[in-house]
Design a protein around this motif. Sequence first.
Motif, mmCIF file in Angstrom:
data_model
loop_
_atom_site.group_PDB
_atom_site.id
_atom_site.type_symbol
_atom_site.label_atom_id
_atom_site.label_comp_id
_atom_site.label_asym_id
_atom_site.label_seq_id
_atom_site.Cartn_x
_atom_site.Cartn_y
_atom_site.Cartn_z
ATOM 1 N N PHE A 3 0.478 -1.035 0.000
ATOM 2 C CA PHE A 3 -0.297 -0.169 0.096
ATOM 3 C C PHE A 3 0.828 0.874 -0.059
ATOM 4 O O PHE A 3 1.911 1.584 1.047
ATOM 5 C CB PHE A 3 -1.437 -0.069 1.325
ATOM 6 C CG PHE A 3 -1.475 0.939 1.449
ATOM 7 C CD1 PHE A 3 -2.636 1.505 0.427
ATOM 8 C CD2 PHE A 3 -1.778 1.745 2.473
ATOM 9 C CE1 PHE A 3 -3.418 2.809 1.001
ATOM 10 C CE2 PHE A 3 -2.525 2.897 2.845
ATOM 11 C CZ PHE A 3 -3.169 3.692 1.421
ATOM 12 N N ILE A 5 0.952 4.907 0.940
ATOM 13 C CA ILE A 5 0.085 5.543 1.419
ATOM 14 C C ILE A 5 0.429 7.473 1.242
ATOM 15 O O ILE A 5 -0.865 8.087 1.379
ATOM 16 C CB ILE A 5 1.068 5.620 3.150
ATOM 17 C CG1 ILE A 5 -0.163 6.132 3.736
ATOM 18 C CG2 ILE A 5 2.310 5.892 3.492
ATOM 19 C CD1 ILE A 5 -0.192 5.898 5.611
ATOM 20 N N ALA A 8 -2.076 7.911 -1.912
ATOM 21 C CA ALA A 8 -3.780 8.200 -1.594
ATOM 22 C C ALA A 8 -3.726 9.743 -0.471
ATOM 23 O O ALA A 8 -4.744 10.217 -0.338
ATOM 24 C CB ALA A 8 -3.576 6.745 -0.016
ATOM 25 N N TYR A 9 -2.442 9.628 0.322
ATOM 26 C CA TYR A 9 -2.936 10.976 0.822
ATOM 27 C C TYR A 9 -2.418 12.121 -0.190
ATOM 28 O O TYR A 9 -3.440 13.434 -0.069
ATOM 29 C CB TYR A 9 -1.556 11.074 1.438
ATOM 30 C CG TYR A 9 -1.422 12.455 2.345
ATOM 31 C CD1 TYR A 9 -1.789 13.348 2.525
ATOM 32 C CD2 TYR A 9 0.286 13.427 1.441
ATOM 33 C CE1 TYR A 9 -1.820 14.298 3.222
ATOM 34 C CE2 TYR A 9 -0.224 14.365 1.868
ATOM 35 C CZ TYR A 9 -0.407 15.473 2.423
ATOM 36 O OH TYR A 9 0.068 16.357 2.901
ATOM 37 N N HIS A 12 -6.517 11.572 -1.657
ATOM 38 C CA HIS A 12 -6.940 12.794 -0.289
ATOM 39 C C HIS A 12 -6.333 14.505 -1.533
ATOM 40 O O HIS A 12 -7.678 14.946 -1.504
ATOM 41 C CB HIS A 12 -7.236 12.810 0.470
ATOM 42 C CG HIS A 12 -7.716 11.412 0.812
ATOM 43 N ND1 HIS A 12 -9.019 10.906 -0.114
ATOM 44 C CD2 HIS A 12 -7.214 9.895 1.189
ATOM 45 C CE1 HIS A 12 -9.119 8.845 0.866
ATOM 46 N NE2 HIS A 12 -7.784 9.137 0.751
ATOM 47 N N ALA A 27 -6.389 8.978 4.791
ATOM 48 C CA ALA A 27 -4.354 7.408 4.215
ATOM 49 C C ALA A 27 -3.964 7.060 5.566
ATOM 50 O O ALA A 27 -4.308 5.858 4.858
ATOM 51 C CB ALA A 27 -3.605 8.986 3.830
ATOM 52 N N GLU A 30 -7.870 4.322 5.429
ATOM 53 C CA GLU A 30 -6.986 3.516 3.849
ATOM 54 C C GLU A 30 -6.317 2.596 4.206
ATOM 55 O O GLU A 30 -6.533 1.892 4.244
ATOM 56 C CB GLU A 30 -7.038 3.973 2.665
ATOM 57 C CG GLU A 30 -6.798 3.615 1.627
ATOM 58 C CD GLU A 30 -7.170 4.685 0.155
ATOM 59 O OE1 GLU A 30 -6.344 4.156 -1.023
ATOM 60 O OE2 GLU A 30 -7.223 5.755 0.410
#
Length: 340
Positions: A3, A5, A8-9, A12, A27, A30
């Motif tokens: 993953f 991160i 993901a951050y 967003h 994040a 998630e």
Amino acid sequence: MTFDIYAAYRAHLTDDQMSPPLAGILALAEMIKNSDAGTMFELTKELKDAAEALKKQATNPIGLSAGCDLFVAFTTLFPHDSAQSFSDLRNQLVQHGEKYVEEALTYRQKIAQLSLAFIKDDSIILTHSYSRVVMQTLLHAHQTKRISVYVTEARPRGLGVKTYENLTSAGIPCTIVLDSAVAYVMDKVDFCLVGSEAVVESGGLINAVGSNQIAVIAKAANKPFYALAESYKFHRSFPLNTYDLPTHTETTLALPRPMQRPMGLTARPSVMPRKNVPPSETATPNSVVDFTPTTMSIEQMSRNPQVDYTRPDLISLVFSDVGSLTPEGVSQYLVGMFAG
């Protein structure tokens, strides 16, 4: 697949209403969904490691750190039934994280309503750079009161222009002020209103660079200096000055090493005299001369700080979703928040 991160951050953050602390919380939530941890101990360790990795990759980790630390502390203190399955516990943590972010997006409106009592009719306000919570507060005040705004240009990113465009499109009289002209305009304003990257345990403010000098000038002119900060930006750190911030490095505003010259040679003047200057380029003290402004290089801008630290004694009040607090009140709230 591992993953990511940080990806993901960043995803967003594409939402214009999402601030770094909230993007960090989402994040991490998630990450819990994608975690293979089988115990709470393993999950907490993964969360802490992911938060540290996220902070290291961010160019400005201050606001992000506040959100990550808040979510990790919440996870650590989260009550659960010993008979509850770990899978259900993980789902609850994710749901609580997402629900908190959804609620936190309403905090700016709460701050706007709280601040309204301090904004009088015909107020002239000085603000700095661009802040979502400041924008919402000014637009909310404009609905019922007459206000005028000075906004700094906020070099090097020039985000004051964005504030200016949004305010003028809403019908609020607004003028852009040079960063170097803050003292010049201070006597005209009733108070200063700035946003925040974080408010630390001392009650001091971390915000876009230039906030500190505005606070110093406001103090000298006996003008109130108000900070607006959502409670998720309250950060349990205790910097003593700007140089204690994680964004400060050895290269920040470092002086270049002097150039070595061969023995016997003298330095050339930095500005050579100009000969045969056309009359049109000769300026008298009162004449207006067209000129092309010089600009800083990318390398020169990178040596300048993004944020600075404002001491608590320079701050009049901090308006937050948990109330209007003195800097000392912020410290007390932080202790209670992390004490569970």
